[in-house]
Scaffold this motif. Sequence first.
Motif, mmCIF file in Angstrom:
data_model
loop_
_atom_site.group_PDB
_atom_site.id
_atom_site.type_symbol
_atom_site.label_atom_id
_atom_site.label_comp_id
_atom_site.label_asym_id
_atom_site.label_seq_id
_atom_site.Cartn_x
_atom_site.Cartn_y
_atom_site.Cartn_z
ATOM 1 N N TYR A 160 0.855 -1.196 0.000
ATOM 2 C CA TYR A 160 0.000 0.000 0.000
ATOM 3 C C TYR A 160 0.884 1.237 0.000
ATOM 4 O O TYR A 160 1.833 1.331 0.778
ATOM 5 C CB TYR A 160 -0.872 0.014 1.259
ATOM 6 C CG TYR A 160 -1.592 1.336 1.463
ATOM 7 C CD1 TYR A 160 -2.846 1.553 0.897
ATOM 8 C CD2 TYR A 160 -1.005 2.379 2.176
ATOM 9 C CE1 TYR A 160 -3.492 2.764 1.052
ATOM 10 C CE2 TYR A 160 -1.646 3.607 2.324
ATOM 11 C CZ TYR A 160 -2.890 3.796 1.766
ATOM 12 O OH TYR A 160 -3.530 4.995 1.906
ATOM 13 N N HIS A 161 0.566 2.178 -0.868
ATOM 14 C CA HIS A 161 1.150 3.519 -0.785
ATOM 15 C C HIS A 161 0.061 4.522 -1.115
ATOM 16 O O HIS A 161 -1.028 4.138 -1.543
ATOM 17 C CB HIS A 161 2.342 3.664 -1.740
ATOM 18 C CG HIS A 161 3.501 2.823 -1.358
ATOM 19 N ND1 HIS A 161 3.728 1.597 -1.920
ATOM 20 C CD2 HIS A 161 4.467 2.997 -0.419
ATOM 21 C CE1 HIS A 161 4.802 1.047 -1.366
ATOM 22 N NE2 HIS A 161 5.260 1.873 -0.447
ATOM 23 N N GLN A 172 -2.661 3.637 -3.645
ATOM 24 C CA GLN A 172 -2.019 2.883 -4.720
ATOM 25 C C GLN A 172 -1.764 1.448 -4.284
ATOM 26 O O GLN A 172 -1.070 1.208 -3.295
ATOM 27 C CB GLN A 172 -0.692 3.549 -5.104
ATOM 28 C CG GLN A 172 0.064 2.832 -6.196
ATOM 29 C CD GLN A 172 -0.701 2.810 -7.519
ATOM 30 O OE1 GLN A 172 -1.205 3.830 -7.973
ATOM 31 N NE2 GLN A 172 -0.813 1.640 -8.132
ATOM 32 N N ALA A 173 -2.327 0.525 -5.042
ATOM 33 C CA ALA A 173 -2.105 -0.901 -4.775
ATOM 34 C C ALA A 173 -1.007 -1.420 -5.697
ATOM 35 O O ALA A 173 -0.989 -1.105 -6.883
ATOM 36 C CB ALA A 173 -3.384 -1.676 -5.052
ATOM 37 N N TYR A 181 10.644 6.073 4.920
ATOM 38 C CA TYR A 181 10.074 4.728 4.750
ATOM 39 C C TYR A 181 8.636 4.682 5.262
ATOM 40 O O TYR A 181 8.261 3.800 6.029
ATOM 41 C CB TYR A 181 10.941 3.673 5.445
ATOM 42 C CG TYR A 181 12.260 3.408 4.743
ATOM 43 C CD1 TYR A 181 12.382 2.396 3.794
ATOM 44 C CD2 TYR A 181 13.376 4.189 4.998
ATOM 45 C CE1 TYR A 181 13.572 2.171 3.122
ATOM 46 C CE2 TYR A 181 14.576 3.970 4.329
ATOM 47 C CZ TYR A 181 14.665 2.959 3.404
ATOM 48 O OH TYR A 181 15.835 2.731 2.743
ATOM 49 N N GLY A 182 7.839 5.662 4.819
ATOM 50 C CA GLY A 182 6.450 5.753 5.249
ATOM 51 C C GLY A 182 5.481 5.395 4.145
ATOM 52 O O GLY A 182 5.804 4.602 3.251
ATOM 53 N N VAL A 183 4.287 6.006 4.175
ATOM 54 C CA VAL A 183 3.241 5.647 3.211
ATOM 55 C C VAL A 183 3.458 6.238 1.821
ATOM 56 O O VAL A 183 2.825 5.817 0.858
ATOM 57 C CB VAL A 183 1.828 6.053 3.704
ATOM 58 C CG1 VAL A 183 1.389 5.201 4.862
ATOM 59 C CG2 VAL A 183 1.774 7.537 4.029
ATOM 60 N N PHE A 184 4.343 7.239 1.724
ATOM 61 C CA PHE A 184 4.602 7.804 0.395
ATOM 62 C C PHE A 184 5.637 6.949 -0.325
ATOM 63 O O PHE A 184 6.608 6.488 0.271
ATOM 64 C CB PHE A 184 5.082 9.255 0.511
ATOM 65 C CG PHE A 184 4.091 10.127 1.226
ATOM 66 C CD1 PHE A 184 2.761 10.149 0.829
ATOM 67 C CD2 PHE A 184 4.467 10.897 2.308
ATOM 68 C CE1 PHE A 184 1.833 10.929 1.502
ATOM 69 C CE2 PHE A 184 3.549 11.678 2.985
ATOM 70 C CZ PHE A 184 2.223 11.690 2.584
ATOM 71 N N ILE A 185 5.433 6.786 -1.618
ATOM 72 C CA ILE A 185 6.215 5.786 -2.356
ATOM 73 C C ILE A 185 7.690 6.177 -2.496
ATOM 74 O O ILE A 185 8.575 5.332 -2.420
ATOM 75 C CB ILE A 185 5.557 5.497 -3.729
ATOM 76 C CG1 ILE A 185 5.792 4.049 -4.132
ATOM 77 C CG2 ILE A 185 5.997 6.453 -4.799
ATOM 78 C CD1 ILE A 185 4.759 3.514 -5.119
ATOM 79 N N ALA A 186 7.925 7.462 -2.744
ATOM 80 C CA ALA A 186 9.261 8.063 -2.836
ATOM 81 C C ALA A 186 10.398 7.071 -3.113
ATOM 82 O O ALA A 186 10.464 6.495 -4.170
ATOM 83 C CB ALA A 186 9.529 8.890 -1.593
#
Lengths: 59, 440
Positions: free
Chosen positions: B99-100, B112-113, B147-152
């Motif tokens: 998940y992002h 985003q899956a 290293y969180g929910v954003f894909i970066a």
Amino acid sequence: MNEKLRAMDREIGKMREAAQELRRLALECDMPAGVKNADRILASLEMLALHVSDPLSLE
Amino acid sequence: MNFSTARYWNPVLETLPRDQLEQLQLMKFKRAVNHVYTNSPFYRKKLDSAKIKPADIKTLPDIQKIPRTDKNELREAQQTDPYPYGALLAVSTEEVTAYHQTSGTTGQTVRQADSWRDWEWWSECWATVLWAQGFRPQDRVFIPFSYGVFIAFWAGHYACEKIGCEVIPGGGLSTEDRILKMKELQATALMCTPTYALHMAEVAGRMGINLPNELHIAKMLCSGEPGALIPATKRRIEERWGAKVYDHAGATEGGAWGFECAEQPGGLHVNEAMFLVEVLDTETGQPVEPGGKGELVITPLDRKAQPYLRFNLKDTALLSEEPCKCGRSFRLLKGGVLGRSDRLTKIRGVLFSPTSVEEVVRAFPEFGDEYQVILQKKGELDEVTVKVEMKPDERDHPDLEERLKQALRLHTGVRIHVELEAHGTLPRFEVKANRFKDLR
């Protein structure tokens, strides 16, 4: 280069068949470890196909 | 094996003659349309509404028949089942492994899956980028990222592993500790936003550390903001770090589509073997001629779990057909991403829209009608301040400022300074309000 690509493509095909068979057998054995690792192999093979098989299919 | 002579991650795809590259794109585009038409309820409905069947796509110009996809459509599609991806999901929920989300700066976030297969795809795209910039198995790469929910930089991490680099995950450390860790472990490469690269250099200076002399960073991938292709910014980062700086462009929906190669040609290569990137005239919607500037519309050609056709990135760019010394047949976007086609701006790698503040501020009953969003430089970092007026009879509650800060952070993904003002102190507007001040 094309000959080697074709050889790689054949190997990808054989490995895909083997991984699919492995997955099928693992499913029959109720073995998640077999199914999930086979899934990862299949995902890697799909990437190899993007690199090798797709350009080979061009005219 | 050190691949000392391997110049490309995939020499076949990266140097395909243009006519074959276009054949490849058409073949993949047809495959992508088939996939979404069969598996994505959102795209099936969209294509049916436009009276388009997959078989109608026969040539590359035919792709213009497919309506573009905008972010607001994605948000709407995610209000449906299956939760939380809605009609955008094109695989079973059991296949989703990651998940992002987008930063949600123009409204609600888009979720985003990705399946494991899509993570393989993400890391392939990133591996192409990293290899082009000289990342090799002998590199020790430091990634100072939350290293969180954003894909970066998540996919950058996976791509480093795929290449065979040693990765140091630098999340959860202070800037000072990150600098010391890079020094201790003799990291040779780094990936971060340009703003953070400058901030780290500033902090290192305060710590009495001379980066070029005391660290071993030789190359840096900078992403999330356009800075690495702004000559003065690139020069400043390269001088402060004693390293080569390379730009990279990507998006949660679009994938890792653009990269500057080691030749530093002053632009971004579009990975045209994996993506179809159109540069369209903002007025007519037609493709611009080479040398023309337009809006970027992207189709990730091999994405499966949550795929996109002709997604409007809202970025502007200038298309060039000048060849690059690197030998890749991928075209260049001169100067990289030149800006946003709306008023969005990036703060430390997260897209930020001043208008997204309004939704948060208005939800607080204690506040009046006026607020101001101020964007300014504090040292090398961009900072956002939100000034909000209290209601005439409202007093400043002890926890109000903190609650607003948290709500803004949650909604925008950006850390925002907050100042609560007495009623009547902020400017008033007669017709159109201008509550945004960019002081950078």
